[in-house]
Design a protein around this motif. Structure first.
Motif, PDB file in Angstrom:
ATOM      1  N   TYR A   1      72.552 -24.249 112.978  1.00  0.00           N
ATOM      2  CA  TYR A   1      72.367 -24.778 111.813  1.00  0.00           C
ATOM      3  C   TYR A   1      73.531 -24.843 111.192  1.00  0.00           C
ATOM      4  CZ  TYR A   1      70.034 -26.188 107.415  1.00  0.00           C
ATOM      5  OH  TYR A   1      69.728 -26.482 106.090  1.00  0.00           O
TER       6      TYR A   1
ATOM      7  N   TYR B   1      61.803 -21.556 102.299  1.00  0.00           N
ATOM      8  CA  TYR B   1      62.156 -22.285 103.689  1.00  0.00           C
ATOM      9  C   TYR B   1      62.237 -23.927 103.213  1.00  0.00           C
ATOM     10  CZ  TYR B   1      61.386 -18.635 107.102  1.00  0.00           C
ATOM     11  OH  TYR B   1      61.158 -17.777 107.849  1.00  0.00           O
TER      12      TYR B   1
ATOM     13  N   THR C   1      63.569 -28.637 111.392  1.00  0.00           N
ATOM     14  CA  THR C   1      63.316 -27.002 111.115  1.00  0.00           C
ATOM     15  C   THR C   1      62.284 -26.749 110.511  1.00  0.00           C
ATOM     16  OG1 THR C   1      65.793 -27.092 110.923  1.00  0.00           O
ATOM     17  CG2 THR C   1      64.522 -25.246 110.430  1.00  0.00           C
ATOM     18  N   ILE C   2      61.797 -27.680 109.424  1.00  0.00           N
ATOM     19  CA  ILE C   2      60.631 -27.760 108.402  1.00  0.00           C
ATOM     20  C   ILE C   2      59.700 -27.706 109.311  1.00  0.00           C
ATOM     21  CG2 ILE C   2      59.477 -28.649 106.685  1.00  0.00           C
ATOM     22  CD1 ILE C   2      61.861 -28.732 105.119  1.00  0.00           C
TER      23      ILE C   2
ATOM     24  N   LYS D   1      69.096 -29.425 104.668  1.00  0.00           N
ATOM     25  CA  LYS D   1      69.141 -30.751 105.447  1.00  0.00           C
ATOM     26  C   LYS D   1      68.106 -31.649 105.266  1.00  0.00           C
ATOM     27  CE  LYS D   1      72.661 -29.264 108.721  1.00  0.00           C
ATOM     28  NZ  LYS D   1      72.955 -27.880 108.912  1.00  0.00           N
TER      29      LYS D   1
ATOM     30  N   PHE E   1      67.444 -19.892 102.798  1.00  0.00           N
ATOM     31  CA  PHE E   1      66.995 -19.927 103.885  1.00  0.00           C
ATOM     32  C   PHE E   1      67.259 -18.611 104.722  1.00  0.00           C
ATOM     33  CE2 PHE E   1      67.504 -22.337 108.277  1.00  0.00           C
ATOM     34  CZ  PHE E   1      66.353 -21.961 108.745  1.00  0.00           C
TER      35      PHE E   1
ATOM     36  N   GLY F   1      67.175 -30.842 110.051  1.00  0.00           N
ATOM     37  CA  GLY F   1      66.456 -30.344 108.709  1.00  0.00           C
ATOM     38  C   GLY F   1      64.901 -30.675 108.738  1.00  0.00           C
TER      39      GLY F   1
ATOM     40  N   THR G   1      58.448 -33.778 105.699  1.00  0.00           N
ATOM     41  CA  THR G   1      57.951 -32.738 105.157  1.00  0.00           C
ATOM     42  C   THR G   1      56.452 -32.741 104.605  1.00  0.00           C
ATOM     43  OG1 THR G   1      60.117 -32.407 104.145  1.00  0.00           O
ATOM     44  CG2 THR G   1      58.629 -30.999 103.230  1.00  0.00           C
TER      45      THR G   1
ATOM     46  N   PHE H   1      69.179 -20.705 113.156  1.00  0.00           N
ATOM     47  CA  PHE H   1      70.006 -20.584 112.027  1.00  0.00           C
ATOM     48  C   PHE H   1      71.447 -20.568 112.597  1.00  0.00           C
ATOM     49  CE2 PHE H   1      71.965 -17.805 108.353  1.00  0.00           C
ATOM     50  CZ  PHE H   1      71.733 -19.163 107.477  1.00  0.00           C
TER      51      PHE H   1
ATOM     52  N   SER I   1      71.446 -22.884 102.256  1.00  0.00           N
ATOM     53  CA  SER I   1      71.131 -21.994 103.678  1.00  0.00           C
ATOM     54  C   SER I   1      71.243 -20.476 103.454  1.00  0.00           C
ATOM     55  CB  SER I   1      71.679 -22.544 104.777  1.00  0.00           C
ATOM     56  OG  SER I   1      73.131 -22.353 104.747  1.00  0.00           O
TER      57      SER I   1
ATOM     58  N   ILE J   1      66.134 -25.063 103.536  1.00  0.00           N
ATOM     59  CA  ILE J   1      66.637 -25.723 104.733  1.00  0.00           C
ATOM     60  C   ILE J   1      67.044 -27.171 104.188  1.00  0.00           C
ATOM     61  CG2 ILE J   1      65.826 -27.152 106.776  1.00  0.00           C
ATOM     62  CD1 ILE J   1      63.807 -24.734 107.138  1.00  0.00           C
TER      63      ILE J   1
END
Lengths: 488, 506
Positions: A140, A216, A258-259, A222, A178, A255, A318, A137, A174, A220
């Motif tokens: 990020y 989440y 992170t997912i 991004k 997030f 992004g 995703t 984070f 975020s 996120i």
């Protein structure tokens, strides 16, 4: 070098580029060459980490404890290492391209531009190697803030408005979503470490699982899932090298990366599959894929069309996470690599066209392919890779995702992926066709963009081929992320 | 520490009184030796001395036991006791740091804003105000708190009124504050009278013990409410905040820096002290309406003040409204009545103190060069003053609560406290309100840095970077914002310890 030192080098080395840009602000050649040296060194530092541990997962390297239970710590694992390699490798290419582009376009404030670029790369390295959500984070947000001046670079009203949307959505999501999800995770699990198999199993249940996952996925920003995608088209006001590296590779991939990390290492694939918490995210991603493609069809501005195409392609990753199957996760990982190579080619082509003849609208590009064959040829190859046709890298990612959908028994998703490929054909091919076939309307003599602009896009176009033939290396490399039990 | 008083001769044994005493001695000296230069050096000596004493106190406190000091050697309850523990040590350190850094800054900024002949008196008032705030924090005697509250308030009224050289509205702002502040102090003293009438003591530790035996006493309840409202006015808890925006806007820049980052914080510390040391947690849990009210006004402050801040077109006024919103976070932490919540409050007192100091210093530096803090006149100014701008951006990031800055740490603990209490909707509200902070902060950054300045008549080629005397304090604090976002040994260490003793009944 031992591992902690290598990690420190990878994250801090790009910051040396800031120094170089500050010291040599008035001497463009020295400045750009020293930044290039930094970029090459960064790439080799990442390679060095790869040499040390291959696709194993390293021990945690704790740099600093902020609050007890909350530390800045790093850990190398295959997905992150791949991301670091892609970002640092493409940075070299984009830097060369950027020098050509910025000088060709006679842009102002070049030292600031390249310095912010270096900070952004450093932040990407931090994201890639982070071993817990807090560290991730932190980097990020650094990435968001360091790219803001890049988007607002031109300083026009339009650029400022675009940058405002960019920052507003990214910081807003975020902080409001997030961060909330991270604190929630910390409150129930007592840790935010990325752990194989996830940390939430047994700690949270019922309707809270899909809600937390939703925080989440939307938080996120991004990853540009609909309806929080507006920042990406807005960011297209930035100079093209920014769009190429950051908004086709580094930022957006940060992004979806992170997912994937959250799906694999916080929730755990099995936990997601057992609870069915990610099914709604899967449909959302499917909707995102189709809707963004349809919007892309209607864009006449080339960069905007590519931006919506990116929104659509990001949703594939995703989707890979939301399928909650091993093949899906692998497909998501592959898509990060394949789409990076393809999309950066397309963006660099768009930039080359702009540098050569200042055209941004697709309707103006009739016949342009005949005078700029190299650019349009590379565009053709990149487009095929995005569509997912063999023998280009993109096809493998689609293939793995379809297998993943079959594995998870969501056959409709296979249909969605197929329709999406058709839509990709519909919005990418006309550009090439128009370029080569249409009658040229201009009397003005147009030449190819400068050599420094052309070389990088040829290299990445070739890269799309290479990725097709050597995909087994990549698959072997990524396989550990799909394992759930075993070593931590 | 020995509980019995032993005659002490070394300076070290008098540490607890030095931060109050040095400036208190300095102030009359300045009046006697009137010249501007001498005044500055007397003030500087007093501030540095106080800072060293506070730092030494913090080091002593690492041992864990509170430092007790009997004024004049008279033991309580007859005499006045000074008591420094983790909570007061942390707040005193904040005040001392800001005081020391604001002085060199003031030396430059006052030249632009106030007539030269007033300078030495301003230094004297600054010392008095500082001494008052220190006294409020360090003393262990309830009446002493009132005396120092008045000392700091009276000198603050004078300081704010000095803004009249630039804008006559400073006079009415000071007058407003005077009225409100006096009402607050009156409420506070009435409350104290109730306490004294029912317990017969004014020593805070004594009061705590006797109140614990006396629950359900109506005059105690009345006293509690009077003290709460009285302090609420001084803290500017929403909706008792009306004096604050004008006072901060029209005061000279250096005064705004000092007051914004210390005055309300010291009053909030006193509130925490009265809540948890004097009345104690059982009383508060019994008297639940108070904590519910406090929580609600905290949330209202977070939203309404932030919302107003979004629409401000005057930088200092925007920062003032943001302060009111941030005070909302602090009282929300108190309202949770939990260790984590109280830790969040104390950490935020410190973190927000340094953050707001950077921002007000930045506003003062811009005023120095542009002669205005209205947005219309500041457009594009940041490009001419990159160093000022850099420090301010760090300050804004900390105000938003971006990770890696001090503001993030306080927000993290506060949200965690909300989760701990099962108040997830409060956690959501805290984060939603920070979105408003993003808007008002980034509006300012965008304007200062990216807005075109062709139409800005004030910007000409003469505008340069702010002088070093301003930049150095500003950057020290800006770097502190980052430092305390990464290293929380000092802040969370002391705040956590303080919360443990305050709530654990220590």
């Amino acid at each position: 070098m031992d591992l902690p030192a290598s990690i420190a080098v990878v994250i801090l080395l790009p910051l040396l580029g800031v120094l170089a840009n500050g010291l040599f602000a008035t001497r463009p050649n020295l400045r750009d060459i020293s930044t290039l040296v930094v970029a090459v060194m960064t790439f080799f530092a990442v390679l060095d980490i790869y040499m040390q541990i291959g696709n194993n997962t390293s021990n945690e390297v704790r740099a600093w404890e902020v609050v007890s239970g909350l530390s800045i710590a790093f850990r190398v694992e295959p997905l992150g290492l791949m991301f670091a390699m892609i970002a640092s490798g493409l940075w070299i290419i984009t830097h060369i391209y950027g020098v050509g582009y910025m000088r060709g376009g006679d842009e102002s404030n070049q030292p600031r531009f390249f310095a912010c670029f270096c900070v952004a790369i450093s932040a990407v390295m931090g994201i890639a190697l982070a071993s817990n959500l807090f560290t991730l984070f932190l980097f990020y947000e650094i990435l968001t803030i360091s790219t803001y001046p890049l988007v607002a670079h031109k300083g026009t009203k339009e650029a400022i408005a675009g940058a405002r949307t960019y920052l507003g959505i990214l910081i807003g999501t975020s902080i409001a979503l997030f961060l909330l999800a991270i604190v929630w995770t910390f409150a129930v699990a007592g840790t935010t470490d990325f752990t194989r198999g996830g940390i939430l199993d047994g700690r949270i249940a019922g309707a809270f699982v899909p809600i937390l996952l939703g925080l989440y996925v939307f938080g996120i920003g991004k990853a540009a899932i609909l309806p929080f995608h507006k920042w990406l088209p807005a960011a297209m006001v930035a100079p093209t090298p920014v769009s190429a590296l950051l908004h086709a590779v580094a930022v957006v991939k940060a992004g979806v990366f992170t997912i994937l990390k959250v799906g694999i290492y916080i929730f755990g694939i099995d936990f997601l599959a057992d609870t069915g918490a990610s099914v709604w995210v899967m449909w959302l991603a499917a909707y995102s894929i189709l809707a963004a493609s349809i919007i892309a069809l209607m864009q006449d501005n080339l960069k905007r069309r590519l931006a919506y195409s990116t929104v659509s392609q990001l949703a594939y990753v995703t989707l890979g996470m939301a399928l909650a199957s091993q093949m899906g996760a692998l497909g998501g990982g592959l898509q990060i690599a394949m789409h990076a190579m393809g999309k950066i080619t397309l963006f660099m082509c768009a930039g080359a066209i702009y540098v050569a003849c200042h055209k941004t609208d697709i309707s103006d590009m009739r016949g342009l392919g005949r005078v700029m064959p190299v650019t349009f040829g590379a565009f053709f190859i990149g487009a095929l890779s995005i569509i997912g046709l063999p023998p280009l890298g993109g096809s493998w990612a689609k293939f793995a995702l379809m297998l993943g959908a079959a594995e998870a028994e969501h056959l409709v998703i296979i249909g969605v992926l197929m329709v999406s490929s058709l839509l990709n054909v519909a919005y990418l091919m006309p550009i090439v066709v128009r370029g080569f076939m249409g009658a040229g309307g201009d009397k003005v003599v147009i030449k190819e963009a400068p050599f420094l602009c052309l070389l990088p896009l040829v290299l990445t176009a070739v890269g799309c081929f290479i990725l097709f033939f050597y995909v087994d290396c990549l698959v072997d490399f990524l396989t550990p992320i799909t394992l759930t039990g075993g070593l931590k | 520490m020995a509980t019995l008083y032993e005659p002490a001769l070394s300076l070290r044994d008098h540490l607890a009184i030095l931060p109050v005493l040095l400036p208190l001695i300095g102030a009359p000296l300045i009046v006697i030796f009137g010249s501007r230069r001498t005044a500055f050096f007397i003030a500087l000596t007093a501030f540095i001395g106080a800072f060293i004493a506070c730092a030494a106190l913090l080091l002593e406190l690492r041992g864990g036991a509170p430092i007790v000091y009997y004024l004049g050697g008279w033991a309580p309850p007859a005499g006045i006791e000074y008591r420094v523990d983790a909570a007061s040590g942390l707040v005193a350190f904040l005040i001392a740091t800001i005081g020391m850094l604001v002085l060199p800054y003031a030396q430059v900024s006052l030249k632009r804003e106030v007539e030269l002949r007033h300078h030495s008196l301003i230094y004297a008032c600054l010392l008095l105000c500082f001494s008052g705030l220190m006294g409020m924090v360090l003393t262990g005697d309830a009446f002493n708190v009132f005396v120092f509250l008045e000392i700091s308030s009276l000198s603050a009224y004078v300081l704010i009124a000095q803004g009249a050289g630039q804008d006559k509205r400073a006079l009415t702002a000071a007058y407003d504050y005077l009225i409100m502040g006096t009402i607050g102090a009156t409420f506070f003293i009435i409350g104290l009278a109730f306490l004294y009438a029912s317990t017969g003591t004014l020593n805070l530790a004594d009061l705590g013990e006797r109140i614990a035996q006396n629950t359900g006493n109506r005059s105690l309840n009345a006293g509690f409410v009077f003290i709460f409202v009285g302090l609420g006015l001084k803290i500017a808890i929403y909706p008792l905040h009306l004096w604050l925006p004008r006072a901060y806007t029209f005061a000279p820049s250096a005064v705004s820096v000092f007051l914004a980052s210390t005055a309300t914080k010291a009053a909030l510390y006193v509130l925490v002290r009265f809540f948890f040391s004097v009345f104690q947690i059982e009383f508060l849990e019994h008297f639940q309406i108070i904590s519910i009210t406090l929580g609600l006004v905290g949330i209202m402050a977070m939203f309404s003040a932030s919302f107003i801040a979004v629409f401000q077109r005057n930088l200092k006024r925007m920062l003032a409204y943001s302060s009111i919103a941030q005070i909302g976070y602090m009282v929300l932490g108190v309202a949770m009545l939990s260790q984590t919540g109280l830790t969040a409050t104390l950490v935020h007192i410190f973190n927000h103190g340094i953050t707001k100091a950077v921002l007000f210093m930045g506003a003062g530096a811009l005023f120095l060069r542009a002669g205005s803090v209205f947005y219309d006149n500041l457009a594009g100014l940041g490009r001419r003053m990159p160093l000022t701008m850099g420090a301010m951006v760090l300050g804004f990031l900390s105000l938003i609560g971006v990770p890696g800055t001090a503001g993030f740490i306080s927000k993290w603990i506060l949200v965690q406290a909300a989760f701990e209490r099962g108040l997830w909707w409060v956690a959501v509200l805290i984060l939603l309100s920070s979105l408003l902070a993003v808007i008002y902060c980034w509006r300012a950054v965008e304007l200062l840095y990216f807005a075109p300045n062709e139409n800005n008549k004030i910007i000409n080629n003469n505008i340069k970077e702010a002088p070093l005397m301003m930049l150095i304090p500003m950057w020290i604090l800006a770097l502190a914002c980052v430092w305390f976002g990464l290293d929380t040994d000092l802040t969370i260490g002391f705040a956590g310890e303080a919360a443990r003793t305050l709530i654990g009944g220590g």
